[in-house]
Design a protein around this motif. Sequence first.
Motif, mmCIF file in Angstrom:
data_model
loop_
_atom_site.group_PDB
_atom_site.id
_atom_site.type_symbol
_atom_site.label_atom_id
_atom_site.label_comp_id
_atom_site.label_asym_id
_atom_site.label_seq_id
_atom_site.Cartn_x
_atom_site.Cartn_y
_atom_site.Cartn_z
ATOM 1 N N SER A 81 -64.467 33.092 84.818
ATOM 2 C CA SER A 81 -64.471 33.934 83.621
ATOM 3 C C SER A 81 -63.560 33.351 82.548
ATOM 4 N N VAL A 82 -62.419 32.752 82.946
ATOM 5 C CA VAL A 82 -61.510 32.172 81.970
ATOM 6 C C VAL A 82 -62.103 30.888 81.388
ATOM 7 N N SER A 83 -62.725 30.062 82.250
ATOM 8 C CA SER A 83 -63.317 28.824 81.743
ATOM 9 C C SER A 83 -64.488 29.129 80.822
ATOM 10 N N ALA A 84 -65.231 30.181 81.121
ATOM 11 C CA ALA A 84 -66.345 30.557 80.248
ATOM 12 C C ALA A 84 -65.815 31.000 78.895
ATOM 13 N N ILE A 85 -64.680 31.666 78.898
ATOM 14 C CA ILE A 85 -64.105 32.138 77.639
ATOM 15 C C ILE A 85 -63.618 30.947 76.814
ATOM 16 N N SER A 86 -63.064 29.944 77.475
ATOM 17 C CA SER A 86 -62.505 28.817 76.731
ATOM 18 C C SER A 86 -63.584 27.899 76.153
ATOM 19 N N THR A 87 -64.794 27.811 76.722
ATOM 20 C CA THR A 87 -65.839 26.922 76.217
ATOM 21 C C THR A 87 -66.697 27.585 75.149
ATOM 22 N N GLN A 88 -66.784 28.895 75.191
ATOM 23 C CA GLN A 88 -67.613 29.583 74.212
ATOM 24 C C GLN A 88 -66.746 30.546 73.415
ATOM 25 N N THR A 89 -67.278 31.015 72.337
ATOM 26 C CA THR A 89 -66.580 32.045 71.579
ATOM 27 C C THR A 89 -66.761 33.346 72.346
ATOM 28 N N PRO A 90 -65.634 33.951 72.761
ATOM 29 C CA PRO A 90 -65.749 35.164 73.563
ATOM 30 C C PRO A 90 -66.244 36.346 72.731
ATOM 31 N N THR A 91 -66.999 37.194 73.405
ATOM 32 C CA THR A 91 -67.437 38.427 72.754
ATOM 33 C C THR A 91 -66.275 39.407 72.750
ATOM 34 N N ARG A 92 -66.448 40.469 72.033
ATOM 35 C CA ARG A 92 -65.376 41.467 71.936
ATOM 36 C C ARG A 92 -65.076 42.067 73.315
ATOM 37 N N LEU A 93 -66.100 42.353 74.102
ATOM 38 C CA LEU A 93 -65.938 42.917 75.435
ATOM 39 C C LEU A 93 -65.185 41.952 76.352
ATOM 40 N N GLU A 94 -65.492 40.668 76.263
ATOM 41 C CA GLU A 94 -64.794 39.668 77.081
ATOM 42 C C GLU A 94 -63.322 39.557 76.694
ATOM 43 N N ARG A 95 -63.036 39.637 75.407
ATOM 44 C CA ARG A 95 -61.627 39.580 74.965
ATOM 45 C C ARG A 95 -60.851 40.789 75.475
ATOM 46 N N ILE A 96 -61.467 41.959 75.409
ATOM 47 C CA ILE A 96 -60.813 43.181 75.893
ATOM 48 C C ILE A 96 -60.574 43.080 77.399
ATOM 49 N N ARG A 97 -61.581 42.611 78.126
ATOM 50 C CA ARG A 97 -61.452 42.451 79.580
ATOM 51 C C ARG A 97 -60.338 41.470 79.912
ATOM 52 N N HIS A 98 -60.296 40.348 79.214
ATOM 53 C CA HIS A 98 -59.265 39.343 79.447
ATOM 54 C C HIS A 98 -57.879 39.915 79.146
ATOM 55 N N LYS A 99 -57.763 40.666 78.086
ATOM 56 C CA LYS A 99 -56.483 41.272 77.708
ATOM 57 C C LYS A 99 -56.033 42.277 78.777
ATOM 58 N N LEU A 100 -56.967 43.113 79.266
ATOM 59 C CA LEU A 100 -56.640 44.086 80.313
ATOM 60 C C LEU A 100 -56.213 43.393 81.605
ATOM 61 N N LEU A 101 -56.891 42.309 81.968
ATOM 62 C CA LEU A 101 -56.518 41.568 83.170
ATOM 63 C C LEU A 101 -55.130 40.937 83.019
ATOM 64 N N THR A 102 -54.827 40.454 81.825
ATOM 65 C CA THR A 102 -53.503 39.877 81.575
ATOM 66 C C THR A 102 -52.424 40.950 81.682
ATOM 67 N N ILE A 103 -52.691 42.116 81.129
ATOM 68 C CA ILE A 103 -51.739 43.234 81.231
ATOM 69 C C ILE A 103 -51.579 43.653 82.689
ATOM 70 N N PHE A 104 -52.695 43.752 83.407
ATOM 71 C CA PHE A 104 -52.649 44.133 84.816
ATOM 72 C C PHE A 104 -51.829 43.126 85.613
ATOM 73 N N ARG A 105 -52.067 41.851 85.381
ATOM 74 C CA ARG A 105 -51.346 40.789 86.083
ATOM 75 C C ARG A 105 -49.838 40.883 85.822
ATOM 76 N N THR A 106 -49.455 41.320 84.652
ATOM 77 C CA THR A 106 -48.041 41.455 84.305
ATOM 78 C C THR A 106 -47.433 42.735 84.880
ATOM 79 N N VAL A 107 -48.160 43.833 84.836
ATOM 80 C CA VAL A 107 -47.629 45.145 85.212
ATOM 81 C C VAL A 107 -47.697 45.404 86.717
ATOM 82 N N TYR A 108 -48.713 44.908 87.396
ATOM 83 C CA TYR A 108 -48.928 45.255 88.803
ATOM 84 C C TYR A 108 -47.712 44.976 89.696
#
Length: 186
Positions: A40-67
Amino acid sequence: QGDRARCAIVAALLPYLREKWAVIYRKMQPLEDGGGASPSVSAISTQTPTRLERIRHKLLTIFRTVYPYLSMTTEGASLAYQFLYLAGMTGYYSPSMHVLGVLTRRITRADLQHQQQHHHQQGKQHVQQQSRARSAAKLSHSHANGTVPPADSSVRGMMESGSKSSPVPSGIGTAVMSSLQSGKAD
């Protein structure tokens, strides 16, 4: 009904969510260890991410930090509750028991004796109720047949034998016994 919902959430849903979050976090670990990017991260880096993908990536980053902090806090609270319970400073063994309002205490000899007496009394009451029910059934059956059986076997024996020593004449015995059984003895 609120207690049932609270119990279901604490006893079933919270442990389920805790386990699911742990699995998600473990799957995310290769990202931090330098093991390569996930698809999912490599797909985001090769293409322009959609709004939903950016939100998902942001939530996963927050989760990874907070968990890790969330996990550490819940485990620490659980350890603190257990320590305080063992030290006799609280009646709650865990945070979930506190949320449910379930006090845990050690059972004493007095508690055991009280419980045994309570069960003994309940048993006696049950036997008495069964005895009363049988007596009532016999009485109603005998009234339906037009006869009333005597309550005391010694009186029954005197009535059946027609003994001269009987203080009650045999014709009156049934009426006396009937009044004795119904509690109307004079």
